[in-house]
Structures are given as structure tokens and as C-alpha cells.
Design an enzyme around this catalytic site. Structure first.
Site, short mmCIF file in Angstrom:
data_model
loop_
_atom_site.label_atom_id
_atom_site.label_comp_id
_atom_site.label_asym_id
_atom_site.label_seq_id
_atom_site.Cartn_x
_atom_site.Cartn_y
_atom_site.Cartn_z
N PRO A 113 -126.79 -38.55 -11.11
CA PRO A 113 -128.10 -38.00 -10.74
C PRO A 113 -128.74 -37.05 -11.75
O PRO A 113 -129.79 -36.49 -11.46
CB PRO A 113 -127.80 -37.27 -9.43
CG PRO A 113 -126.38 -36.84 -9.57
CD PRO A 113 -125.70 -37.90 -10.38
N ASN A 115 -127.66 -34.17 -13.74
CA ASN A 115 -127.43 -32.76 -14.09
C ASN A 115 -127.11 -32.61 -15.58
O ASN A 115 -127.57 -31.65 -16.22
CB ASN A 115 -126.29 -32.18 -13.26
CG ASN A 115 -126.79 -31.72 -11.90
OD1 ASN A 115 -127.95 -31.35 -11.75
ND2 ASN A 115 -125.92 -31.74 -10.91
N ASP A 134 -129.06 -45.77 -15.98
CA ASP A 134 -128.14 -45.87 -14.85
C ASP A 134 -128.39 -47.19 -14.14
O ASP A 134 -129.52 -47.68 -14.09
CB ASP A 134 -128.28 -44.70 -13.87
CG ASP A 134 -126.99 -44.49 -13.07
OD1 ASP A 134 -126.20 -43.59 -13.41
OD2 ASP A 134 -126.77 -45.25 -12.10
N CYS A 233 -114.47 -37.12 -14.19
CA CYS A 233 -113.96 -36.14 -13.22
C CYS A 233 -112.70 -36.72 -12.59
O CYS A 233 -112.49 -36.65 -11.37
CB CYS A 233 -115.01 -35.74 -12.19
SG CYS A 233 -115.69 -37.08 -11.23
#
Ligand code: SAM
Length: 303
Positions: A113, A115, A134, A233
């Protein structure tokens, strides 16, 4: 529960959006609201001591403020006006380390999204070109809203598969920097931690690692690219060091950059140039970052 406890020890990180304001103005604003500024953190103990309305400047990242875990900003003016971005410290590393020059051409390969895209735009001072891709249209529309609120104007959003973006296209001939933050297992996210530890997930991890390596190889095909930051992550070396290892083997023109020598948690041996992050050592979600750079031309090469 264990998860609850882990969640509690991750402080609330707030990135100041320098496209709209300055660190000093945000600190002043918060002080006028009754927050108490305690200066620069000197270690984890300072973060662990945060309570109530006290806050600090982060030790490693500029423009990052740290509050106690329970601090809520979702309805705060500074958040709604795009002056601050709520972003985990570890997820601020990729753009900070890529550090694109003002006015340069940059690709954010898996951007929504957004950031990290907004962080890149802030570092670029909204000058140059930021191509963001994306696959997911819904996440991209969330991203448009986020970038508008953050005052980002140097971007070009495309609902496109990064693997199908043509590195030879003249559109990307000046691209020097690529941020690659592809889909991953998410096993570093404290709230998801229990979900990816089962042996039956091996197949899923392998599929993700294959995709991640294809993305990394693709990023390294852009003719003028000098630096590629790869991040996940995930806590699994399959998605981290192993992807980087294969990428380096398959692209000998690139090498690793030794990142932040005083960062406390490194990539698994022998990839200690890379960074890892965790609740235990950095008070963040689990994260991995590598930076590959193009080797200097052969004649200047020393090692
Ligand atoms: N960098 C983002 C940020 O900081 O806000 C988070 C990116 S998230 C980890 C990975 C993203 O990759 C997802 O939004 C997903 O839709 C997108 N994605 C997956 N496969 C892709 C592909 N082949 N090309 C472009 N984007 C892709």
C-alpha cells in the site's frame, strides 16, 4: 498470551513526512499537546521505559519518533493530514538505505500500500521519477489515497506485474535505484507469527522464494541500475539469505553492500552485510534487508 506480550514490547513508531512538515515542527506540535520529548534514544532500555505521553527520536533512523506501544494516532490531526506516517521502524529501513538521489529515477517494484513509496518520495524531495508497480488493484487504490494524503507527486502508479515490466524499455533507461519488497510469508509479523511455522508450509515457502528470486533477478536486469534493496517481513532464511545468495550467484556483476555497521542484528552467516530485525534485538517486527550494488567497472576492481 505470548503474542500479546510480544506486541506490547514493540513501540509505536511514527515517521515524520518531510514532504509536508519537519521533525522540529512535529515535535513542537506534540509538546504543545502535552507529550514529553526525551531526546534521542541511546538503546533498547530507553524504548522499554517509554510510558504515557513520553517520546524519543530513534537511534538509527532520522525523522523517526518512538512512542509507547499503546499510543494511538489513527484519529490524530498529524496523521490525517499526512504529516506523520505510522510505519514500523524495520519497514523504514529499505528506503532509508536505498537513499535515492534527489531527481533520480527509481522503481518500487511491489509497492502497495505504499508506505515505502512515500518514504522514497520524501528522500527524493518529490523530484525525479518514482515508478511504482503492484499486481493488486485494490491495494493500489488504497495506495493512491495514501500517497495523496502524503503529498507525493513524483510517482507513476501502474497496476502491472513487475516481472512483465520490460527492463529494455526506454522509459526505464535512467533507473538507478530499485526497491524490491515482494510478497513474502509474513512470518516476521508478530501477530502472524504462529501461522507459518508448520512443516506443511514448506511448499508455500518454496513457491514464495522462487517468486522472490525471479523478482530479484528481474530487478538486476535494468541496464542502469546501481543499487537494489531487497526486503521481506519474513524470518525464514529461505526467503532471505537464500534468495540473496542465489541472486548474487546468478548476477556476478553485483555484490552486497555492508549495511549500517552499528545495527545490532545481521543476516545469517556468511551474509552479515545484510540486516535482520526482531522484537528481541531491535524492538520491531521481524524483517530482512539486503542491498546489492553494481560492481565498479573491471579495470578499477580491487577485489
Ligand atoms: N512495499 C509495500 C509497502 O511498503 O507498503 C508493501 C509490499 S507487500 C510486502 C508486497 C506487494 O507485492 C503486494 O501488494 C502484492 O500485491 C504485490 N505483488 C505481488 N506479486 C507482484 C508482481 N508480480 N508484480 C508487482 N507486484 C506484486
Amino acid at each position: 498470551s505470548f503474542q500479546q506480550t510480544q506486541d506490547d514490547v514493540i513501540p509505536r513508531y511514527v515517521r515524520v513526512n518531510t514532504l509536508k512538515t519537519t521533525l522540529e515542527d512535529v515535535i513542537d506540535y506534540l509538546k504543545r499537546e502535552g507529550f514529553s520529548y526525551q531526546g534521542m534514544a541511546s538503546g533498547l532500555e530507553d524504548l522499554d521505559r517509554l510510558t504515557g505521553k513520553t517520546f524519543l527520536c530513534d537511534l538509527h533512523l532520522q525523522d523517526l519518533l518512538v512512542f509507547s506501544a499503546k499510543t494511538v494516532f489513527h484519529d490524530h490531526f498529524l496523521y490525517k493530514a499526512g504529516h506523520i506516517i505510522l510505519q514500523d521502524k524495520a519497514s523504514c529501513l529499505p528506503a532509508f538505505l536505498l537513499n535515492p538521489q534527489v531527481g533520480s529515477h527509481v522503481i518500487d517494484a511491489c509497492a502497495a500500500p505504499g508506505n515505502k513509496t512515500s518514504h522514497l518520495a520524501a528522500i527524493m524531495k518529490n523530484k525525479g521519477k518514482l515508478f511504482a508497480f503492484d499486481l493488486d488493484a485494490k491495494r493500489l487504490s488504497t495506495m493512491s489515497t495514501l500517497l495523496l494524503r502524503a503529498g507525493v507527486t513524483c510517482h507513476q502508479l501502474a497496476n502491472q506485474d513487475f516481472l512483465k515490466v520490460d527492463p529494455q524499455s526506454s522509459v526505464y533507461k535512467e533507473v538507478k535505484y530499485i526497491l524490491l519488497d515482494p510478497s513474502c510469508s509474513g512470518s516476521g509479523m508478530v501477530c502472524l507469527r504462529d501461522e507459518v511455522s508448520e512443516p506443511q508450509d514448506e511448499g508455500r515457502l518454496q513457491a514464495l522464494a522462487t517468486f522472490q528470486l525471479r523478482c530479484l533477478n528481474h530487478a538486476l536486469q535494468f541496464p542502469q541500475v546501481q543499487r537494489v534493496v531487497y526486503s521481506t517481513c519474513s524470518i525464514h532464511s529461505q526467503e532471505n539469505e537464500e534468495v540473496v545468495s542465489a541472486g548474487l550467484q546468478q548476477n556476478p556483476a553485483f555484490r552486497l553492500v555492508n549495511l549500517l555497521p552499528n545495527w545490532p542484528e545481521r543476516g545469517h552467516e556468511p551474509f552479515t552485510e545484510c540486516l535482520r530485525a526482531s522484537t528481541a534485538k531491535t524492538r520491531t517486527h521481524g524483517f530482512f534487508v539486503a542491498m546489492l550494488e553494481r560492481r565498479p567497472p573491471q579495470k578499477d576492481q580491487q577485489n
